[in-house]
Motif scaffolding. Structure first.
Motif, short mmCIF file in Angstrom:
data_model
loop_
_atom_site.label_atom_id
_atom_site.label_comp_id
_atom_site.label_asym_id
_atom_site.label_seq_id
_atom_site.Cartn_x
_atom_site.Cartn_y
_atom_site.Cartn_z
N ASN A 69 0.81 -1.22 0.00
CA ASN A 69 0.00 0.00 0.00
C ASN A 69 0.85 1.27 0.00
O ASN A 69 0.55 2.23 0.71
CB ASN A 69 -0.96 0.02 1.20
N LEU A 70 1.91 1.28 -0.81
CA LEU A 70 2.79 2.44 -0.86
C LEU A 70 2.13 3.55 -1.66
O LEU A 70 1.54 3.32 -2.72
CB LEU A 70 4.14 2.06 -1.50
N LYS A 71 2.24 4.78 -1.14
CA LYS A 71 1.66 5.94 -1.80
C LYS A 71 2.62 7.10 -1.65
O LYS A 71 3.22 7.30 -0.59
CB LYS A 71 0.33 6.33 -1.16
N ILE A 72 2.75 7.89 -2.70
CA ILE A 72 3.48 9.15 -2.61
C ILE A 72 2.47 10.19 -2.17
O ILE A 72 1.52 10.51 -2.88
CB ILE A 72 4.13 9.52 -3.96
N SER A 73 2.67 10.71 -0.95
CA SER A 73 1.67 11.62 -0.40
C SER A 73 2.00 13.09 -0.68
O SER A 73 1.10 13.88 -0.85
CB SER A 73 1.50 11.39 1.10
#
Length: 88
Positions: free
Chosen positions: A64-68
């Motif tokens: 669940n990697l996300k660039i925030s």
């Protein structure tokens, strides 16, 4: 016969400009990562993110990697991290 240690009379100097230009990582547990000084995102998925980091590539593995937050030279990644690899 004991030798006397010479005291270094030169002060310790830090080049602040050079230090500010170096890439920097801040890892908060295994859920958040802030990268300052990155030069671009090379690959982006929920399981793997690769960014250009100085002269290397930083590969982040996880779930669940996300660039925030994505700025000109920085980004934040959230998710559950399982690995960090520096690739040349």
């Amino acid at each position: 016969m004991k030798r006397k240690k010479r005291a270094n009379k030169e002060p310790f100097r830090i080049n602040v400009v050079e230090m500010a230009m170096q890439p920097r990582l801040e890892i908060f547990g295994n859920r958040e990562l802030v990268i300052d000084g990155c030069a671009g995102v090379l690959e982006y998925s929920a399981e793997k993110i690769r960014v250009r980091y100085g002269r290397m590539v930083l590969q982040i593995g996880g779930r669940n990697l996300k660039i925030s937050n994505l700025g000109a030279k920085s980004l934040s990644v959230t998710g559950f991290f399982t690995s960090f690899e520096f690739l040349s």
